[in-house]
Design an enzyme around this catalytic site. Structure first.
Site, short mmCIF file in Angstrom:
data_model
loop_
_atom_site.label_atom_id
_atom_site.label_comp_id
_atom_site.label_asym_id
_atom_site.label_seq_id
_atom_site.Cartn_x
_atom_site.Cartn_y
_atom_site.Cartn_z
N LYS A 1 3.44 3.49 3.21
CA LYS A 1 2.85 4.34 2.17
C LYS A 1 1.40 4.68 2.50
O LYS A 1 0.99 5.83 2.40
CB LYS A 1 2.92 3.66 0.79
CG LYS A 1 4.32 3.36 0.30
CD LYS A 1 4.33 2.85 -1.14
CE LYS A 1 3.57 1.57 -1.35
NZ LYS A 1 4.14 0.40 -0.64
N ARG B 1 4.75 0.64 -10.25
CA ARG B 1 5.52 -0.43 -9.61
C ARG B 1 6.47 -1.10 -10.60
O ARG B 1 7.22 -1.99 -10.21
CB ARG B 1 4.56 -1.49 -9.08
CG ARG B 1 4.29 -1.39 -7.58
CD ARG B 1 3.28 -2.45 -7.24
NE ARG B 1 3.29 -2.94 -5.91
CZ ARG B 1 2.39 -2.59 -4.97
NH1 ARG B 1 1.50 -1.67 -5.21
NH2 ARG B 1 2.43 -3.16 -3.79
N ARG C 1 0.55 -6.44 10.93
CA ARG C 1 -0.36 -5.40 10.43
C ARG C 1 -1.82 -5.89 10.43
O ARG C 1 -2.11 -7.01 10.03
CB ARG C 1 0.03 -5.00 9.00
CG ARG C 1 -0.91 -3.93 8.41
CD ARG C 1 -0.32 -3.26 7.21
NE ARG C 1 -0.31 -4.08 6.01
CZ ARG C 1 0.09 -3.64 4.81
NH1 ARG C 1 0.53 -2.39 4.68
NH2 ARG C 1 0.08 -4.43 3.77
N ARG D 1 -4.70 -8.88 6.15
CA ARG D 1 -4.76 -9.12 4.71
C ARG D 1 -4.17 -10.49 4.41
O ARG D 1 -3.15 -10.87 4.98
CB ARG D 1 -3.94 -8.05 3.98
CG ARG D 1 -4.73 -6.82 3.63
CD ARG D 1 -3.88 -5.70 3.12
NE ARG D 1 -2.97 -6.05 2.03
CZ ARG D 1 -2.25 -5.17 1.35
NH1 ARG D 1 -2.34 -3.87 1.65
NH2 ARG D 1 -1.44 -5.52 0.39
N ARG E 1 6.53 -10.84 -1.99
CA ARG E 1 6.22 -9.44 -2.31
C ARG E 1 7.48 -8.58 -2.20
O ARG E 1 7.70 -7.67 -3.00
CB ARG E 1 5.13 -8.91 -1.37
CG ARG E 1 3.76 -9.49 -1.68
CD ARG E 1 2.77 -9.22 -0.58
NE ARG E 1 2.40 -7.83 -0.47
CZ ARG E 1 1.92 -7.27 0.65
NH1 ARG E 1 1.77 -8.00 1.75
NH2 ARG E 1 1.58 -6.02 0.67
P1 AMP Z 1 -0.64 -2.94 -2.09
O1 AMP Z 1 -1.89 -2.75 -1.32
O2 AMP Z 1 -0.16 -1.69 -2.75
O3 AMP Z 1 0.44 -3.62 -1.28
O4 AMP Z 1 -1.00 -3.93 -3.30
C1 AMP Z 1 -1.48 -5.25 -3.06
C2 AMP Z 1 -1.30 -6.09 -4.30
O5 AMP Z 1 -2.05 -5.52 -5.40
C3 AMP Z 1 0.12 -6.21 -4.82
O6 AMP Z 1 0.88 -7.21 -4.15
C4 AMP Z 1 -0.12 -6.54 -6.30
O7 AMP Z 1 -0.52 -7.90 -6.44
C5 AMP Z 1 -1.34 -5.67 -6.62
N1 AMP Z 1 -0.92 -4.33 -7.10
C6 AMP Z 1 -1.13 -3.14 -6.48
N2 AMP Z 1 -0.64 -2.12 -7.20
C7 AMP Z 1 -0.08 -2.68 -8.29
C8 AMP Z 1 0.63 -2.16 -9.42
N3 AMP Z 1 0.89 -0.83 -9.55
N4 AMP Z 1 1.06 -3.05 -10.35
C9 AMP Z 1 0.82 -4.36 -10.26
N5 AMP Z 1 0.18 -4.92 -9.21
C10 AMP Z 1 -0.27 -4.10 -8.24
#
Ligand code: AMP
Length: 207
Positions: free
Chosen positions: A13, A88, A127, A154, A165
């Site tokens: 993404k 999400r 990554r 990360r 996740r």
């Molecule tokens: P990402 O970078 O999109 O993989 O997001 C990293 C982390 O941020 C996720 O594993 C969640 O803990 C939190 N997070 C990001 N976007 C959301 C969302 N829309 N709803 C809830 N938690 C989120």
């Protein structure tokens, strides 16, 4: 053009969002990036979000929805936006719809990037991101190929968190694919291919 990008963590993404904002000059709204910035700055929001993020759990809907509502008020989103990592959950999707209606806006397309879980686990464990410019690369990049910055992994890309996740994605987020299919907004793309091939398909879907 207003776009939602759906897909498991590591589906690509962020990579596709970077290409889309360059191509269409629209705003990038990544809830993960916003939350990581808050964690880094040690704000109240960041301190609340950190435990969830470290465990690979979702940050509560109420917190993330507020963030996105505020971000959608910013001027740069008027020319269009890409939501990357939001919604999400079903609640987030429903609130987003009503918020956009209130603003006289709508989602034009939802793009679901599909990649098998095994490929994702492999991708995420290798990554690496650039601390300076956010470039998304992999363990083979000794430094950032774009700006020469330091690459890092990360915390939530460590194998023990990745599995959780993915489980959270299957349970809470994957059902949104049907939600957007029902609204006839969905384009599904095979994400287990070279980045430029995936991007070419996405562009065709948006044309
Ligand atoms: P990402 O970078 O999109 O993989 O997001 C990293 C982390 O941020 C996720 O594993 C969640 O803990 C939190 N997070 C990001 N976007 C959301 C969302 N829309 N709803 C809830 N938690 C989120």
């Amino acid at each position: 053009m207003n776009i939602v990008l759906l897909g498991a963590p590591g589906a690509g993404k962020g990579t596709q969002a970077a290409k889309l904002i360059a191509e269409y000059d629209i705003a990038h709204i990544s809830t993960g990036d916003i939350l990581r910035a808050a964690v880094k700055a040690q704000t109240v929001l960041g301190l609340e979000a950190k435990t969830y993020m470290d465990n690979g759990e979702l940050v509560p809907d109420s917190v993330v929805i507020e963030l996105v509502k505020e971000r959608l008020q910013e001027k740069d989103t008027e020319k269009g936006f890409i939501l990357d990592g939001f919604p999400r959950t079903a609640t987030q999707a429903v609130v987003l719809d009503s918020e956009l209606i209130e603003m006289g806006r709508a989602i034009d397309k939802t793009i679901a990037i599909l990649v098998d879980a095994e490929v994702i686990v492999e991708r995420l464990s290798s990554r690496r991101l650039c601390r300076a410019c956010g470039y998304i690369g992999n363990a083979a990049d000794a430094c950032c190929p774009t700006c020469g910055g330091e690459m890092y992994q990360r915390d939530d890309d460590k194998p023990e968190t990745v599995r959780n996740r993915l489980d959270v994605y299957e349970k809470s987020t994957a059902p949104l694919i049907d939600y957007y299919r029902g609204a006839e907004l969905l384009f599904e793309v095979d994400g287990d291919r070279p980045v430029d091939e995936v991007f070419a398909d996405i562009k065709r879907a948006l044309a």
